[in-house]
Design a protein around this motif. Structure first.
Motif, mmCIF file in Angstrom:
data_model
loop_
_atom_site.group_PDB
_atom_site.id
_atom_site.type_symbol
_atom_site.label_atom_id
_atom_site.label_comp_id
_atom_site.label_asym_id
_atom_site.label_seq_id
_atom_site.Cartn_x
_atom_site.Cartn_y
_atom_site.Cartn_z
ATOM 1 N N ALA A 297 0.826 -1.210 0.000
ATOM 2 C CA ALA A 297 0.000 0.000 0.000
ATOM 3 C C ALA A 297 0.860 1.260 0.000
ATOM 4 N N LEU A 298 2.105 1.148 0.436
ATOM 5 C CA LEU A 298 2.998 2.304 0.436
ATOM 6 C C LEU A 298 3.311 2.809 -0.973
ATOM 7 N N VAL A 299 3.059 2.014 -1.990
ATOM 8 C CA VAL A 299 3.308 2.478 -3.361
ATOM 9 C C VAL A 299 2.121 3.247 -3.933
ATOM 10 N N ALA A 300 1.042 3.382 -3.189
ATOM 11 C CA ALA A 300 -0.138 4.087 -3.699
ATOM 12 C C ALA A 300 0.160 5.550 -3.983
ATOM 13 N N PHE A 301 0.864 6.214 -3.089
ATOM 14 C CA PHE A 301 1.198 7.627 -3.284
ATOM 15 C C PHE A 301 2.096 7.807 -4.519
ATOM 16 N N PRO A 302 3.227 7.084 -4.612
ATOM 17 C CA PRO A 302 4.059 7.229 -5.808
ATOM 18 C C PRO A 302 3.359 6.792 -7.099
ATOM 19 N N ALA A 303 2.525 5.770 -7.024
ATOM 20 C CA ALA A 303 1.813 5.328 -8.227
ATOM 21 C C ALA A 303 0.838 6.398 -8.706
ATOM 22 N N GLY A 304 0.123 7.001 -7.792
ATOM 23 C CA GLY A 304 -0.774 8.093 -8.160
ATOM 24 C C GLY A 304 -0.010 9.275 -8.711
ATOM 25 N N ALA A 305 1.132 9.573 -8.098
ATOM 26 C CA ALA A 305 1.945 10.697 -8.559
ATOM 27 C C ALA A 305 2.475 10.457 -9.975
ATOM 28 N N MET A 306 2.946 9.258 -10.233
ATOM 29 C CA MET A 306 3.462 8.972 -11.576
ATOM 30 C C MET A 306 2.335 9.003 -12.611
ATOM 31 N N ALA A 307 1.167 8.521 -12.241
ATOM 32 C CA ALA A 307 0.025 8.577 -13.160
ATOM 33 C C ALA A 307 -0.352 10.026 -13.459
ATOM 34 N N GLY A 308 -0.344 10.872 -12.447
ATOM 35 C CA GLY A 308 -0.671 12.283 -12.658
ATOM 36 C C GLY A 308 0.361 12.998 -13.497
ATOM 37 N N LEU A 309 1.631 12.706 -13.267
ATOM 38 C CA LEU A 309 2.695 13.366 -14.023
ATOM 39 C C LEU A 309 2.715 12.895 -15.471
ATOM 40 N N VAL A 310 2.561 11.618 -15.681
ATOM 41 C CA VAL A 310 2.521 11.094 -17.055
ATOM 42 C C VAL A 310 1.311 11.654 -17.791
ATOM 43 N N GLY A 311 0.170 11.690 -17.128
ATOM 44 C CA GLY A 311 -1.023 12.257 -17.756
ATOM 45 C C GLY A 311 -0.841 13.714 -18.120
ATOM 46 N N THR A 312 -0.211 14.468 -17.242
ATOM 47 C CA THR A 312 0.027 15.886 -17.524
ATOM 48 C C THR A 312 0.993 16.059 -18.679
ATOM 49 N N TYR A 313 2.058 15.276 -18.700
ATOM 50 C CA TYR A 313 3.045 15.404 -19.764
ATOM 51 C C TYR A 313 2.491 14.943 -21.111
ATOM 52 N N LEU A 314 1.681 13.899 -21.093
ATOM 53 C CA LEU A 314 1.146 13.395 -22.359
ATOM 54 C C LEU A 314 -0.039 14.205 -22.874
ATOM 55 N N LEU A 315 -0.896 14.646 -21.971
ATOM 56 C CA LEU A 315 -2.133 15.293 -22.397
ATOM 57 C C LEU A 315 -2.219 16.766 -22.049
ATOM 58 N N GLY A 316 -1.303 17.252 -21.223
ATOM 59 C CA GLY A 316 -1.414 18.603 -20.678
ATOM 60 C C GLY A 316 -1.414 19.707 -21.704
ATOM 61 N N SER A 317 -0.455 19.735 -22.596
ATOM 62 C CA SER A 317 -0.349 20.862 -23.518
ATOM 63 C C SER A 317 -1.110 20.640 -24.806
ATOM 64 N N ARG A 318 -1.383 19.393 -25.153
ATOM 65 C CA ARG A 318 -2.037 19.114 -26.432
ATOM 66 C C ARG A 318 -3.516 18.798 -26.288
ATOM 67 N N GLY A 319 -3.936 18.466 -25.100
ATOM 68 C CA GLY A 319 -5.334 18.079 -24.898
ATOM 69 C C GLY A 319 -5.575 16.677 -25.399
ATOM 70 N N LEU A 320 -6.808 16.242 -25.389
ATOM 71 C CA LEU A 320 -7.128 14.898 -25.866
ATOM 72 C C LEU A 320 -7.108 14.844 -27.376
#
Length: 180
Positions: A157-180
């Motif tokens: 369960a200790l990986v929940a915080f880092p897993a959520g953080a990596m998902a948020g960062l990857v989502g921002t980098y992939l979709l942040g500036s270009r949108g869907l």
């Protein structure tokens, strides 16, 4: 450009990267401490009884002992996701941001556990050794079942915080500036 100007720009870039790294780690650790307080406040301590120097859940069952773990994940994952998405909105120094978010989220997870378990009740297995039989005791806030041979912090369960953080960062980098 002169060599002095280039050196000055490189020095400013390195100082900005280190500053960003420090801010990211500090924000994540502070958020982890706050999440630990929330985790402890929302958690309902399971009850149990002592018998022959041991503490037993009453009623016994994985659903009762799993509540603290599930609540930890339900708080840590979305918080990591949101914080990392916000960190990823500011462009520049992406590698530093990645390292800062991963290190900060990992530390935040440990801090969240440490704060939450410190605020919660004491370990009932330790208290049961000196208590008479059938003494009611509340369970402690841990990330594993309250078995005698389990370490209370040794959990995936200790990986929940880092897993959520990596998902948020990857989502921002992939979709942040270009949108869907």
């Amino acid at each position: 450009m002169s060599d002095q100007v280039v050196v000055e720009q490189e020095r400013r870039g390195a100082a900005g990267a280190l500053g960003r790294l420090g801010v990211l780690v500090a924000v994540f650790v502070a958020a982890g401490a706050g999440a630990g307080v929330v985790w402890e406040r929302l958690w309902d301590a399971p009850g149990g009884l002592t018998y022959q120097g041991q503490w037993y859940l009453e009623p016994a069952g994985p659903d009762v002992s799993f509540e603290g773990v599930a609540l930890f994940v339900l708080i840590a994952f979305p918080l990591g996701l949101v914080l990392a998405a916000l960190a990823g909105l500011r462009r520049g120094h992406e590698v530093v941001t990645l390292v800062g978010v991963l290190a900060g989220a990992s530390l935040a997870s440990v801090v969240m556990y440490a704060v939450g378990s410190a605020l919660g009740p004491a370990d009932p297995q330790a208290l049961a050794a000196a208590a008479p039989d059938y003494t009611p005791l509340s369970g402690s806030l841990a990330l594993t079942a309250p078995d005698l041979d389990r370490e209370p912090w040794l959990s995936t369960a200790l990986v929940a915080f880092p897993a959520g953080a990596m998902a948020g960062l990857v989502g921002t980098y992939l979709l942040g500036s270009r949108g869907l």
